[in-house]
Design a protein around this motif. Structure first.
Motif, PDB file in Angstrom:
ATOM      1  N   ILE A 133       0.850  -1.202   0.000  1.00  0.00           N
ATOM      2  CA  ILE A 133       0.000   0.000   0.000  1.00  0.00           C
ATOM      3  C   ILE A 133       0.878   1.241   0.000  1.00  0.00           C
ATOM      4  O   ILE A 133       1.798   1.360   0.808  1.00  0.00           O
ATOM      5  CB  ILE A 133      -0.938   0.017   1.230  1.00  0.00           C
ATOM      6  N   THR A 134       0.601   2.147  -0.937  1.00  0.00           N
ATOM      7  CA  THR A 134       1.302   3.447  -0.952  1.00  0.00           C
ATOM      8  C   THR A 134       0.278   4.547  -0.690  1.00  0.00           C
ATOM      9  O   THR A 134      -0.826   4.522  -1.228  1.00  0.00           O
ATOM     10  CB  THR A 134       2.019   3.708  -2.282  1.00  0.00           C
ATOM     11  N   THR A 135       0.673   5.477   0.161  1.00  0.00           N
ATOM     12  CA  THR A 135      -0.195   6.593   0.532  1.00  0.00           C
ATOM     13  C   THR A 135       0.494   7.899   0.178  1.00  0.00           C
ATOM     14  O   THR A 135       1.573   8.196   0.690  1.00  0.00           O
ATOM     15  CB  THR A 135      -0.511   6.555   2.046  1.00  0.00           C
ATOM     16  N   ARG A 136      -0.111   8.654  -0.742  1.00  0.00           N
ATOM     17  CA  ARG A 136       0.417   9.975  -1.109  1.00  0.00           C
ATOM     18  C   ARG A 136      -0.166  11.006  -0.150  1.00  0.00           C
ATOM     19  O   ARG A 136      -1.383  11.143  -0.041  1.00  0.00           O
ATOM     20  CB  ARG A 136       0.027  10.326  -2.548  1.00  0.00           C
ATOM     21  N   ILE A 137       0.702  11.748   0.523  1.00  0.00           N
ATOM     22  CA  ILE A 137       0.257  12.761   1.482  1.00  0.00           C
ATOM     23  C   ILE A 137       0.092  14.078   0.710  1.00  0.00           C
ATOM     24  O   ILE A 137       1.068  14.741   0.371  1.00  0.00           O
ATOM     25  CB  ILE A 137       1.277  12.940   2.631  1.00  0.00           C
ATOM     26  N   ILE A 138      -1.154  14.426   0.439  1.00  0.00           N
ATOM     27  CA  ILE A 138      -1.429  15.626  -0.362  1.00  0.00           C
ATOM     28  C   ILE A 138      -1.482  16.861   0.538  1.00  0.00           C
ATOM     29  O   ILE A 138      -0.879  17.886   0.254  1.00  0.00           O
ATOM     30  CB  ILE A 138      -2.741  15.426  -1.149  1.00  0.00           C
ATOM     31  N   ALA A 139      -2.203  16.727   1.638  1.00  0.00           N
ATOM     32  CA  ALA A 139      -2.300  17.820   2.620  1.00  0.00           C
ATOM     33  C   ALA A 139      -2.317  17.201   4.004  1.00  0.00           C
ATOM     34  O   ALA A 139      -2.736  16.057   4.175  1.00  0.00           O
ATOM     35  CB  ALA A 139      -3.567  18.639   2.387  1.00  0.00           C
ATOM     36  N   GLY A 140      -1.832  17.955   4.985  1.00  0.00           N
ATOM     37  CA  GLY A 140      -1.834  17.466   6.348  1.00  0.00           C
ATOM     38  C   GLY A 140      -0.620  16.606   6.652  1.00  0.00           C
ATOM     39  O   GLY A 140       0.464  16.816   6.095  1.00  0.00           O
ATOM     40  N   ASP A 169      -3.218   3.922  -2.695  1.00  0.00           N
ATOM     41  CA  ASP A 169      -3.252   2.857  -3.706  1.00  0.00           C
ATOM     42  C   ASP A 169      -2.853   1.554  -3.039  1.00  0.00           C
ATOM     43  O   ASP A 169      -1.767   1.454  -2.459  1.00  0.00           O
ATOM     44  CB  ASP A 169      -2.295   3.183  -4.863  1.00  0.00           C
ATOM     45  N   ALA A 170      -3.746   0.556  -3.108  1.00  0.00           N
ATOM     46  CA  ALA A 170      -3.536  -0.693  -2.379  1.00  0.00           C
ATOM     47  C   ALA A 170      -3.598  -1.887  -3.317  1.00  0.00           C
ATOM     48  O   ALA A 170      -4.545  -2.012  -4.105  1.00  0.00           O
ATOM     49  CB  ALA A 170      -4.596  -0.831  -1.289  1.00  0.00           C
ATOM     50  N   LYS A 171      -2.604  -2.752  -3.217  1.00  0.00           N
ATOM     51  CA  LYS A 171      -2.644  -4.018  -3.949  1.00  0.00           C
ATOM     52  C   LYS A 171      -3.411  -5.043  -3.106  1.00  0.00           C
ATOM     53  O   LYS A 171      -3.408  -4.976  -1.877  1.00  0.00           O
ATOM     54  CB  LYS A 171      -1.224  -4.525  -4.228  1.00  0.00           C
ATOM     55  N   GLN A 187      -8.245   1.770  -4.897  1.00  0.00           N
ATOM     56  CA  GLN A 187      -7.798   3.156  -4.732  1.00  0.00           C
ATOM     57  C   GLN A 187      -8.800   3.878  -3.839  1.00  0.00           C
ATOM     58  O   GLN A 187     -10.013   3.768  -4.028  1.00  0.00           O
ATOM     59  CB  GLN A 187      -7.680   3.864  -6.077  1.00  0.00           C
ATOM     60  N   LEU A 188      -8.260   4.614  -2.855  1.00  0.00           N
ATOM     61  CA  LEU A 188      -9.091   5.289  -1.864  1.00  0.00           C
ATOM     62  C   LEU A 188      -8.619   6.725  -1.675  1.00  0.00           C
ATOM     63  O   LEU A 188      -7.429   7.010  -1.780  1.00  0.00           O
ATOM     64  CB  LEU A 188      -8.965   4.606  -0.499  1.00  0.00           C
ATOM     65  N   LEU A 189      -9.554   7.602  -1.342  1.00  0.00           N
ATOM     66  CA  LEU A 189      -9.222   8.963  -0.916  1.00  0.00           C
ATOM     67  C   LEU A 189      -9.637   9.091   0.546  1.00  0.00           C
ATOM     68  O   LEU A 189     -10.802   8.872   0.888  1.00  0.00           O
ATOM     69  CB  LEU A 189      -9.969   9.991  -1.765  1.00  0.00           C
ATOM     70  N   PHE A 190      -8.671   9.404   1.417  1.00  0.00           N
ATOM     71  CA  PHE A 190      -8.976   9.670   2.823  1.00  0.00           C
ATOM     72  C   PHE A 190      -8.995  11.174   3.052  1.00  0.00           C
ATOM     73  O   PHE A 190      -8.090  11.888   2.609  1.00  0.00           O
ATOM     74  CB  PHE A 190      -7.943   9.034   3.756  1.00  0.00           C
TER      75      PHE A 190
END
Length: 291
Positions: A158-165, A186-188, A246-249
């Motif tokens: 799993i890769t997590t792109r830190i956009i804000a925060g 993005d998660a496999k 694919q997820l948006l938190f």
């Protein structure tokens, strides 16, 4: 052991028609008015764009009182605004507009993209501004996909792109007006991770594709429940990808103010909405030629 946030509710992401565009709107709905400080979420696409099919040409239109944010998932869009910005937003990029007292912008696929054809998909988010910032100077930020800080899960799935925060002392590139997190995950299949965030935030996770089990108890899946909202009673949540997903938190500190919306404006009162319409008609939000 960290305490996981309990699930407040899960919601579907029904299709609505916005002019010629059919898109998903997980909120606002009859059941979820808003998730303070988030006013609206639209998931548009995937659309096949070509010279004979291009409904996504949005001409100049105004905004005031909030931050319209675009997370582009596939394709490319040309952004132009009344501040003089012109940029090509590509897949994975994020554009974060602070409308403040007023901005006029236009968005459409680039001419080259329309000519060669391709797929466009993205998320449009409306993030509220508190009353003392609703009339601030407008601003525009465009950050590229490759420039975001990324966290990889222990299992490397799993890769997590830190956009804000902030997540695990890794920070986003977007400068925010309020306390907000925005992560693209993005998660496999088979990947597992715990996402931590502040107890003072309202949090939610939205699924763009795939299937994910949250907290080991409830799944979100494309075309079923796609939005999960959490109670403010823990320190984060766990995910396990059942398929490539694919997820948006999103999370933010609630503003807890009266919200009045009309068309492209998010204010605190009907009077302020009327002022916004008048100011736009009088040219106080700037000018942007049609082409």
């Amino acid at each position: 052991m960290m305490k996981l946030n309990t699930i407040k509710r899960a919601g579907r992401s029904h299709f609505v028609n916005m002019g010629p565009i059919r898109l998903r709107q997980p909120f606002p709905t009859q059941h979820i008015e808003m998730i303070d400080p988030f006013v609206l979420l639209h998931h548009y696409g995937p659309y096949q764009i070509s010279e004979t099919n291009n409904p996504f040409d949005l001409g100049p239109h105004p905004h005031r009182g909030f931050e319209p944010v675009t997370f582009l998932v596939q394709g490319e869009q040309l952004h132009r605004d009344s501040l003089g910005n012109e940029s090509v937003v590509k897949a994975g990029d994020v554009q974060w507009t602070t409308a403040g007292r007023g901005i006029i912008h236009a968005e459409r696929p680039t001419k080259e993209f329309v000519k060669q054809g391709g797929t466009i998909e993205g998320i449009q988010l409306w993030l509220n501004l508190p009353s003392e910032k609703k009339m601030m100077e407008a601003n525009y930020q465009h950050e590229k996909h490759e420039d975001f800080n990324v966290i990889t899960s222990e299992d490397q799935q799993i890769t997590t792109r830190i956009i804000a925060g902030e997540l695990d002392n890794t920070f986003g590139r977007i400068k925010t007006q309020t306390a907000v997190n925005a992560f693209m995950i993005d998660a496999k299949a088979g990947g597992e991770q715990i996402i931590k965030y502040s107890k003072s935030h309202q949090g939610m996770v939205y699924l763009l594709k795939g299937k994910v089990t949250v907290n080991g108890v409830e799944a979100i899946e494309l075309d079923k429940n796609q939005l999960m909202e959490f109670n403010q009673d823990g320190e984060g949540f766990s995910i396990k990808a059942e398929k490539d997903s694919q997820l948006l938190f999103l999370s933010g500190e609630p503003i807890n103010e009266t919200v009045a919306t009309y068309g492209p404006y998010v204010m605190n009162s009907q009077t302020e909405l009327l002022e916004a319409m008048r100011d736009y008609q009088m040219g106080k939000m700037g000018f942007l030629p049609a082409n």
